[in-house]
Design a protein around this motif. Structure first.
Motif, PDB file in Angstrom:
ATOM      1  N   LEU A  61      41.421  28.528  34.186  1.00 45.68           N
ATOM      2  CA  LEU A  61      41.205  29.533  33.142  1.00 45.68           C
ATOM      3  C   LEU A  61      40.033  30.446  33.497  1.00 45.68           C
ATOM      4  CD1 LEU A  61      41.721  27.373  29.948  1.00 45.68           C
ATOM      5  CD2 LEU A  61      43.156  29.271  30.705  1.00 45.68           C
ATOM      6  N   ASP A  62      38.936  29.862  33.937  1.00 48.65           N
ATOM      7  CA  ASP A  62      37.766  30.657  34.326  1.00 48.65           C
ATOM      8  C   ASP A  62      38.095  31.594  35.476  1.00 48.65           C
ATOM      9  OD1 ASP A  62      36.295  29.403  32.374  1.00 48.65           O
ATOM     10  OD2 ASP A  62      35.211  28.089  33.750  1.00 48.65           O
ATOM     11  N   ARG A  63      38.840  31.090  36.428  1.00 53.35           N
ATOM     12  CA  ARG A  63      39.208  31.905  37.589  1.00 53.35           C
ATOM     13  C   ARG A  63      40.122  33.059  37.165  1.00 53.35           C
ATOM     14  NH1 ARG A  63      41.703  29.765  43.271  1.00 53.35           N
ATOM     15  NH2 ARG A  63      41.749  31.803  44.211  1.00 53.35           N
ATOM     16  N   SER A  64      41.045  32.794  36.270  1.00 52.23           N
ATOM     17  CA  SER A  64      41.942  33.832  35.789  1.00 52.23           C
ATOM     18  C   SER A  64      41.169  34.925  35.053  1.00 52.23           C
ATOM     19  CB  SER A  64      42.990  33.215  34.861  1.00 52.23           C
ATOM     20  OG  SER A  64      43.769  34.208  34.269  1.00 52.23           O
ATOM     21  N   VAL A  65      40.237  34.531  34.208  1.00 56.43           N
ATOM     22  CA  VAL A  65      39.426  35.495  33.471  1.00 56.43           C
ATOM     23  C   VAL A  65      38.581  36.318  34.436  1.00 56.43           C
ATOM     24  CG1 VAL A  65      37.500  35.708  31.838  1.00 56.43           C
ATOM     25  CG2 VAL A  65      39.401  34.178  31.331  1.00 56.43           C
ATOM     26  N   ALA A  66      38.011  35.680  35.440  1.00 59.97           N
ATOM     27  CA  ALA A  66      37.170  36.383  36.418  1.00 59.97           C
ATOM     28  C   ALA A  66      37.988  37.409  37.202  1.00 59.97           C
ATOM     29  CB  ALA A  66      36.521  35.384  37.369  1.00 59.97           C
ATOM     30  N   GLN A  67      39.244  37.098  37.514  1.00 59.49           N
ATOM     31  CA  GLN A  67      40.088  38.038  38.253  1.00 59.49           C
ATOM     32  C   GLN A  67      40.492  39.224  37.385  1.00 59.49           C
ATOM     33  OE1 GLN A  67      43.314  35.657  39.759  1.00 59.49           O
ATOM     34  NE2 GLN A  67      42.158  35.008  41.551  1.00 59.49           N
ATOM     35  N   LYS A  68      40.653  38.995  36.088  1.00 55.90           N
ATOM     36  CA  LYS A  68      41.041  40.080  35.187  1.00 55.90           C
ATOM     37  C   LYS A  68      39.853  40.948  34.793  1.00 55.90           C
ATOM     38  CE  LYS A  68      45.045  37.753  33.350  1.00 55.90           C
ATOM     39  NZ  LYS A  68      45.683  37.087  32.245  1.00 55.90           N
ATOM     40  N   PRO A  70      36.784  41.931  36.714  1.00 57.75           N
ATOM     41  CA  PRO A  70      35.943  41.909  37.907  1.00 57.75           C
ATOM     42  C   PRO A  70      34.513  42.368  37.643  1.00 57.75           C
ATOM     43  CG  PRO A  70      37.624  43.623  38.082  1.00 57.75           C
ATOM     44  CD  PRO A  70      37.897  42.841  36.836  1.00 57.75           C
ATOM     45  N   GLN A  71      34.249  43.108  36.571  1.00 51.88           N
ATOM     46  CA  GLN A  71      32.890  43.540  36.287  1.00 51.88           C
ATOM     47  C   GLN A  71      32.002  42.359  35.906  1.00 51.88           C
ATOM     48  OE1 GLN A  71      35.516  44.275  34.382  1.00 51.88           O
ATOM     49  NE2 GLN A  71      35.049  43.916  32.236  1.00 51.88           N
ATOM     50  N   ASN A  72      32.584  41.226  35.508  1.00 55.01           N
ATOM     51  CA  ASN A  72      31.803  40.050  35.136  1.00 55.01           C
ATOM     52  C   ASN A  72      31.516  39.137  36.318  1.00 55.01           C
ATOM     53  OD1 ASN A  72      31.808  40.919  32.508  1.00 55.01           O
ATOM     54  ND2 ASN A  72      33.522  39.634  31.891  1.00 55.01           N
ATOM     55  N   THR A  73      32.135  39.396  37.462  1.00 53.70           N
ATOM     56  CA  THR A  73      31.911  38.554  38.623  1.00 53.70           C
ATOM     57  C   THR A  73      30.729  39.090  39.410  1.00 53.70           C
ATOM     58  OG1 THR A  73      33.480  39.822  39.937  1.00 53.70           O
ATOM     59  CG2 THR A  73      34.325  37.869  38.825  1.00 53.70           C
ATOM     60  N   PRO A  74      30.013  38.231  40.129  1.00 51.93           N
ATOM     61  CA  PRO A  74      28.865  38.693  40.905  1.00 51.93           C
ATOM     62  C   PRO A  74      29.284  39.702  41.963  1.00 51.93           C
ATOM     63  CG  PRO A  74      29.035  36.286  40.924  1.00 51.93           C
ATOM     64  CD  PRO A  74      30.236  36.820  40.223  1.00 51.93           C
ATOM     65  N   LYS A  75      28.457  40.702  42.183  1.00 55.17           N
ATOM     66  CA  LYS A  75      28.729  41.713  43.198  1.00 55.17           C
ATOM     67  C   LYS A  75      28.474  41.129  44.581  1.00 55.17           C
ATOM     68  CE  LYS A  75      29.398  44.952  40.157  1.00 55.17           C
ATOM     69  NZ  LYS A  75      30.579  44.711  39.430  1.00 55.17           N
ATOM     70  N   LYS A  76      29.174  41.651  45.566  1.00 57.81           N
ATOM     71  CA  LYS A  76      29.009  41.208  46.940  1.00 57.81           C
ATOM     72  C   LYS A  76      27.623  41.595  47.427  1.00 57.81           C
ATOM     73  CE  LYS A  76      32.437  40.506  50.377  1.00 57.81           C
ATOM     74  NZ  LYS A  76      33.615  40.986  51.017  1.00 57.81           N
ATOM     75  N   ASN A  77      26.993  40.714  48.151  1.00 60.58           N
ATOM     76  CA  ASN A  77      25.663  40.955  48.673  1.00 60.58           C
ATOM     77  C   ASN A  77      25.728  42.029  49.757  1.00 60.58           C
ATOM     78  OD1 ASN A  77      23.146  40.830  49.903  1.00 60.58           O
ATOM     79  ND2 ASN A  77      22.976  38.621  49.545  1.00 60.58           N
ATOM     80  N   PRO A  78      24.991  43.124  49.610  1.00 63.06           N
ATOM     81  CA  PRO A  78      25.041  44.191  50.612  1.00 63.06           C
ATOM     82  C   PRO A  78      24.486  43.766  51.961  1.00 63.06           C
ATOM     83  CG  PRO A  78      23.321  44.631  48.990  1.00 63.06           C
ATOM     84  CD  PRO A  78      24.082  43.418  48.530  1.00 63.06           C
ATOM     85  N   GLY A  89      31.210  33.713  51.838  1.00 59.73           N
ATOM     86  CA  GLY A  89      31.782  34.912  51.246  1.00 59.73           C
ATOM     87  C   GLY A  89      32.152  34.733  49.797  1.00 59.73           C
ATOM     88  N   GLN A  90      32.576  35.814  49.173  1.00 62.96           N
ATOM     89  CA  GLN A  90      32.917  35.802  47.755  1.00 62.96           C
ATOM     90  C   GLN A  90      34.264  35.141  47.483  1.00 62.96           C
ATOM     91  OE1 GLN A  90      31.078  36.839  45.189  1.00 62.96           O
ATOM     92  NE2 GLN A  90      29.376  37.282  46.534  1.00 62.96           N
ATOM     93  N   GLY A  91      35.139  35.088  48.493  1.00 60.64           N
ATOM     94  CA  GLY A  91      36.476  34.572  48.247  1.00 60.64           C
ATOM     95  C   GLY A  91      36.592  33.068  48.295  1.00 60.64           C
TER      96      GLY A  91
END
Length: 100
Positions: A61-68, A70-78, A89-91
Motif C-alpha cells: 500500500l505504501d509503495r502504491s501511494v508513493a508511486q501515485k 511522486p512529490q511525496n517521495t525523496p528526491k534523487k541525490n544530485p 539508488g532510488q529504485g
C-alpha cells in the motif's frame, strides 16, 4: 454448573453461537480475499522477508501511494546514488525485515 470448572456456569449453546457469529462478522470486515492468488502472495511475502501478511500489505500500500504521489517521495541525490555512503539508488527496495 460445569463439572470441569467449579464456580463457573456455562452459557447456553444459543448464546455461545450468537457470540461466535458476532466475532466472525467483526473479523470478516478486515479480511482480504486473494482467491487463487494465495500461493503467489505467500511467495512474495517470503521473498521480501516479511513475517506477517499485514506487513506485506502495508508495504505494498505504501509503495502504491508513493508511486501515485511522486512529490511525496525523496528526491534523487544530485551528487549520485552513492553520495553520503548510501548506495543502491532510488529504485531499490527497502529491507522489510521487521521485528514486531
Amino acid at each position: 454448573m460445569d463439572p470441569g470448572r467449579p464456580g463457573r456456569q456455562r452459557a447456553p449453546d444459543c448464546v455461545r453461537r450468537q457470540k461466535r457469529r458476532e466475532l466472525d462478522a467483526r473479523r470478516s470486515k478486515c479480511r482480504i480475499r486473494l482467491g487463487g492468488h494465495l500461493e503467489q502472495w505467500c511467495r512474495l511475502k517470503e521473498q521480501l522477508g516479511f513475517a506477517l501478511h499485514s506487513q506485506l500489505a502495508k508495504f505494498l500500500l505504501d509503495r502504491s501511494v508513493a508511486q501515485k504521489n511522486p512529490q511525496n517521495t525523496p528526491k534523487k541525490n544530485p551528487m549520485g546514488s552513492c553520495a553520503g555512503g548510501r548506495c543502491g539508488g532510488q529504485g531499490s527496495l527497502p529491507s522489510p525485515r521487521w521485528t514486531d
